[in-house]
Design a protein around this motif. Sequence first.
Motif, PDB file in Angstrom:
ATOM      1  N   ARG A 239       0.863  -1.179   0.000  1.00 31.82           N
ATOM      2  CA  ARG A 239       0.000   0.000   0.000  1.00 31.82           C
ATOM      3  C   ARG A 239       0.898   1.227   0.000  1.00 31.82           C
ATOM      4  O   ARG A 239       1.887   1.260   0.732  1.00 31.82           O
ATOM      5  N   ALA A 240       0.551   2.178  -0.824  1.00 31.10           N
ATOM      6  CA  ALA A 240       1.400   3.367  -0.931  1.00 31.10           C
ATOM      7  C   ALA A 240       0.557   4.632  -0.925  1.00 31.10           C
ATOM      8  O   ALA A 240      -0.603   4.631  -1.357  1.00 31.10           O
ATOM      9  N   ARG A 241       1.174   5.679  -0.435  1.00 33.74           N
ATOM     10  CA  ARG A 241       0.556   7.009  -0.514  1.00 33.74           C
ATOM     11  C   ARG A 241       1.672   8.024  -0.710  1.00 33.74           C
ATOM     12  O   ARG A 241       2.795   7.825  -0.247  1.00 33.74           O
ATOM     13  N   PHE A 242       1.341   9.065  -1.431  1.00 30.64           N
ATOM     14  CA  PHE A 242       2.300  10.129  -1.669  1.00 30.64           C
ATOM     15  C   PHE A 242       1.546  11.363  -2.111  1.00 30.64           C
ATOM     16  O   PHE A 242       0.323  11.343  -2.250  1.00 30.64           O
ATOM     17  N   GLU A 243       2.270  12.436  -2.315  1.00 29.41           N
ATOM     18  CA  GLU A 243       1.690  13.672  -2.831  1.00 29.41           C
ATOM     19  C   GLU A 243       2.408  14.038  -4.114  1.00 29.41           C
ATOM     20  O   GLU A 243       3.587  13.724  -4.284  1.00 29.41           O
ATOM     21  N   ILE A 244       1.688  14.682  -5.014  1.00 31.73           N
ATOM     22  CA  ILE A 244       2.277  15.246  -6.220  1.00 31.73           C
ATOM     23  C   ILE A 244       2.364  16.745  -5.978  1.00 31.73           C
ATOM     24  O   ILE A 244       1.353  17.394  -5.670  1.00 31.73           O
ATOM     25  N   ASP A 245       3.563  17.302  -6.085  1.00 32.62           N
ATOM     26  CA  ASP A 245       3.722  18.736  -5.835  1.00 32.62           C
ATOM     27  C   ASP A 245       3.690  19.523  -7.143  1.00 32.62           C
ATOM     28  O   ASP A 245       3.491  18.959  -8.219  1.00 32.62           O
ATOM     29  N   GLU A 246       3.882  20.818  -7.041  1.00 26.35           N
ATOM     30  CA  GLU A 246       3.778  21.683  -8.216  1.00 26.35           C
ATOM     31  C   GLU A 246       4.893  21.442  -9.237  1.00 26.35           C
ATOM     32  O   GLU A 246       4.790  21.863 -10.378  1.00 26.35           O
TER      33      GLU A 246
ATOM     34  N   VAL B 215       9.484  -0.238  -2.882  1.00 28.09           N
ATOM     35  CA  VAL B 215       8.361   0.466  -3.524  1.00 28.09           C
ATOM     36  C   VAL B 215       8.516   1.968  -3.339  1.00 28.09           C
ATOM     37  O   VAL B 215       8.334   2.745  -4.281  1.00 28.09           O
ATOM     38  N   SER B 216       8.876   2.393  -2.145  1.00 23.96           N
ATOM     39  CA  SER B 216       9.088   3.826  -1.896  1.00 23.96           C
ATOM     40  C   SER B 216      10.169   4.388  -2.812  1.00 23.96           C
ATOM     41  O   SER B 216      10.008   5.462  -3.388  1.00 23.96           O
ATOM     42  N   ASP B 217      11.261   3.646  -2.942  1.00 21.69           N
ATOM     43  CA  ASP B 217      12.344   4.086  -3.829  1.00 21.69           C
ATOM     44  C   ASP B 217      11.862   4.198  -5.273  1.00 21.69           C
ATOM     45  O   ASP B 217      12.173   5.168  -5.963  1.00 21.69           O
ATOM     46  N   ALA B 218      11.103   3.215  -5.732  1.00 21.27           N
ATOM     47  CA  ALA B 218      10.601   3.233  -7.112  1.00 21.27           C
ATOM     48  C   ALA B 218       9.662   4.412  -7.342  1.00 21.27           C
ATOM     49  O   ALA B 218       9.697   5.058  -8.402  1.00 21.27           O
ATOM     50  N   LEU B 219       8.835   4.720  -6.353  1.00 18.28           N
ATOM     51  CA  LEU B 219       7.860   5.806  -6.516  1.00 18.28           C
ATOM     52  C   LEU B 219       8.505   7.186  -6.544  1.00 18.28           C
ATOM     53  O   LEU B 219       7.881   8.149  -6.975  1.00 18.28           O
ATOM     54  N   ARG B 220       9.754   7.289  -6.138  1.00 20.13           N
ATOM     55  CA  ARG B 220      10.449   8.578  -6.247  1.00 20.13           C
ATOM     56  C   ARG B 220      10.563   9.015  -7.712  1.00 20.13           C
ATOM     57  O   ARG B 220      10.745  10.182  -7.996  1.00 20.13           O
ATOM     58  N   GLY B 221      10.429   8.068  -8.642  1.00 16.12           N
ATOM     59  CA  GLY B 221      10.492   8.386 -10.059  1.00 16.12           C
ATOM     60  C   GLY B 221       9.168   8.820 -10.668  1.00 16.12           C
ATOM     61  O   GLY B 221       9.109   9.157 -11.852  1.00 16.12           O
ATOM     62  N   VAL B 222       8.098   8.828  -9.885  1.00 11.89           N
ATOM     63  CA  VAL B 222       6.785   9.234 -10.406  1.00 11.89           C
ATOM     64  C   VAL B 222       6.793  10.718 -10.709  1.00 11.89           C
ATOM     65  O   VAL B 222       7.181  11.546  -9.867  1.00 11.89           O
ATOM     66  N   ARG B 223       6.369  11.037 -11.911  1.00  8.85           N
ATOM     67  CA  ARG B 223       6.251  12.439 -12.324  1.00  8.85           C
ATOM     68  C   ARG B 223       5.083  12.548 -13.294  1.00  8.85           C
ATOM     69  O   ARG B 223       5.042  11.856 -14.310  1.00  8.85           O
ATOM     70  N   THR B 224       4.128  13.402 -12.965  1.00  9.74           N
ATOM     71  CA  THR B 224       2.965  13.569 -13.833  1.00  9.74           C
ATOM     72  C   THR B 224       3.288  14.498 -14.993  1.00  9.74           C
ATOM     73  O   THR B 224       4.264  15.252 -14.945  1.00  9.74           O
ATOM     74  N   GLU B 225       2.477  14.437 -16.025  1.00  9.41           N
ATOM     75  CA  GLU B 225       2.691  15.286 -17.199  1.00  9.41           C
ATOM     76  C   GLU B 225       2.289  16.728 -16.939  1.00  9.41           C
ATOM     77  O   GLU B 225       2.835  17.646 -17.559  1.00  9.41           O
ATOM     78  N   THR B 226       1.346  16.929 -16.034  1.00 13.26           N
ATOM     79  CA  THR B 226       0.912  18.286 -15.682  1.00 13.26           C
ATOM     80  C   THR B 226       0.938  18.435 -14.158  1.00 13.26           C
ATOM     81  O   THR B 226       0.752  17.455 -13.439  1.00 13.26           O
ATOM     82  N   PRO B 227       1.147  19.643 -13.676  1.00 12.59           N
ATOM     83  CA  PRO B 227       1.154  19.855 -12.225  1.00 12.59           C
ATOM     84  C   PRO B 227      -0.275  19.996 -11.695  1.00 12.59           C
ATOM     85  O   PRO B 227      -1.207  20.241 -12.467  1.00 12.59           O
ATOM     86  N   PRO B 228      -0.440  19.866 -10.398  1.00 15.52           N
ATOM     87  CA  PRO B 228      -1.740  20.158  -9.798  1.00 15.52           C
ATOM     88  C   PRO B 228      -2.082  21.636 -10.031  1.00 15.52           C
ATOM     89  O   PRO B 228      -1.194  22.462 -10.254  1.00 15.52           O
ATOM     90  N   ASP B 229      -3.363  21.958  -9.971  1.00 20.94           N
ATOM     91  CA  ASP B 229      -3.769  23.353 -10.138  1.00 20.94           C
ATOM     92  C   ASP B 229      -3.103  24.250  -9.097  1.00 20.94           C
ATOM     93  O   ASP B 229      -2.555  25.292  -9.427  1.00 20.94           O
ATOM     94  N   VAL B 230      -3.172  23.836  -7.834  1.00 26.06           N
ATOM     95  CA  VAL B 230      -2.593  24.610  -6.734  1.00 26.06           C
ATOM     96  C   VAL B 230      -2.131  23.639  -5.651  1.00 26.06           C
ATOM     97  O   VAL B 230      -2.833  22.684  -5.336  1.00 26.06           O
ATOM     98  N   GLY B 231      -0.961  23.854  -5.105  1.00 25.04           N
ATOM     99  CA  GLY B 231      -0.501  23.042  -3.983  1.00 25.04           C
ATOM    100  C   GLY B 231      -0.154  21.625  -4.364  1.00 25.04           C
ATOM    101  O   GLY B 231       0.455  21.381  -5.398  1.00 25.04           O
ATOM    102  N   THR B 232      -0.563  20.687  -3.517  1.00 25.42           N
ATOM    103  CA  THR B 232      -0.237  19.280  -3.741  1.00 25.42           C
ATOM    104  C   THR B 232      -1.511  18.449  -3.866  1.00 25.42           C
ATOM    105  O   THR B 232      -2.578  18.862  -3.427  1.00 25.42           O
ATOM    106  N   GLU B 233      -1.362  17.280  -4.457  1.00 26.15           N
ATOM    107  CA  GLU B 233      -2.447  16.308  -4.604  1.00 26.15           C
ATOM    108  C   GLU B 233      -2.068  15.079  -3.791  1.00 26.15           C
ATOM    109  O   GLU B 233      -0.931  14.605  -3.881  1.00 26.15           O
ATOM    110  N   LYS B 234      -3.001  14.538  -3.044  1.00 24.49           N
ATOM    111  CA  LYS B 234      -2.754  13.317  -2.279  1.00 24.49           C
ATOM    112  C   LYS B 234      -3.188  12.116  -3.104  1.00 24.49           C
ATOM    113  O   LYS B 234      -4.261  12.114  -3.701  1.00 24.49           O
ATOM    114  N   VAL B 235      -2.319  11.104  -3.119  1.00 26.87           N
ATOM    115  CA  VAL B 235      -2.559   9.888  -3.899  1.00 26.87           C
ATOM    116  C   VAL B 235      -2.391   8.686  -2.979  1.00 26.87           C
ATOM    117  O   VAL B 235      -1.471   8.648  -2.167  1.00 26.87           O
TER     118      VAL B 235
END
Length: 94
Positions: free
Chosen positions: A40-47, A64-84
């Motif tokens: 089970r994983a949780r993280f935030e996507i920042d700007e 898994v935590s190490d692998a998720l450090r490579g997650v990068r979305t194509e667009t940023p959140p509108d404002v602040g961070t998104e919880k995943v």
Amino acid sequence: LAVDGSLSDLAVNRAIQRVSGELRACYLRTAKSPQRATARARFEIDESRRAIAIHADGPLASCVSDALRGVRTETPPDVGTEKVSFTIIFEGVR
């Protein structure tokens, strides 16, 4: 997969899929037999579009935590961070 914010589930899922090879490698390196493993994983996507504040639970948590450090979305959140949050089930991937 649950995303709390303006990014779509699809956008975050695509970012996670891009590190799926690293996630699969976690299972292959640590599993002693082709058994089922869950993380089970949780993280935030920042700007900057990157995963931050990464937390994982389960027998593969560190990898898994190490692998998720490579997650990068194509667009940023509108404002602040998104919880995943999501669950990964490794099963029969040998």
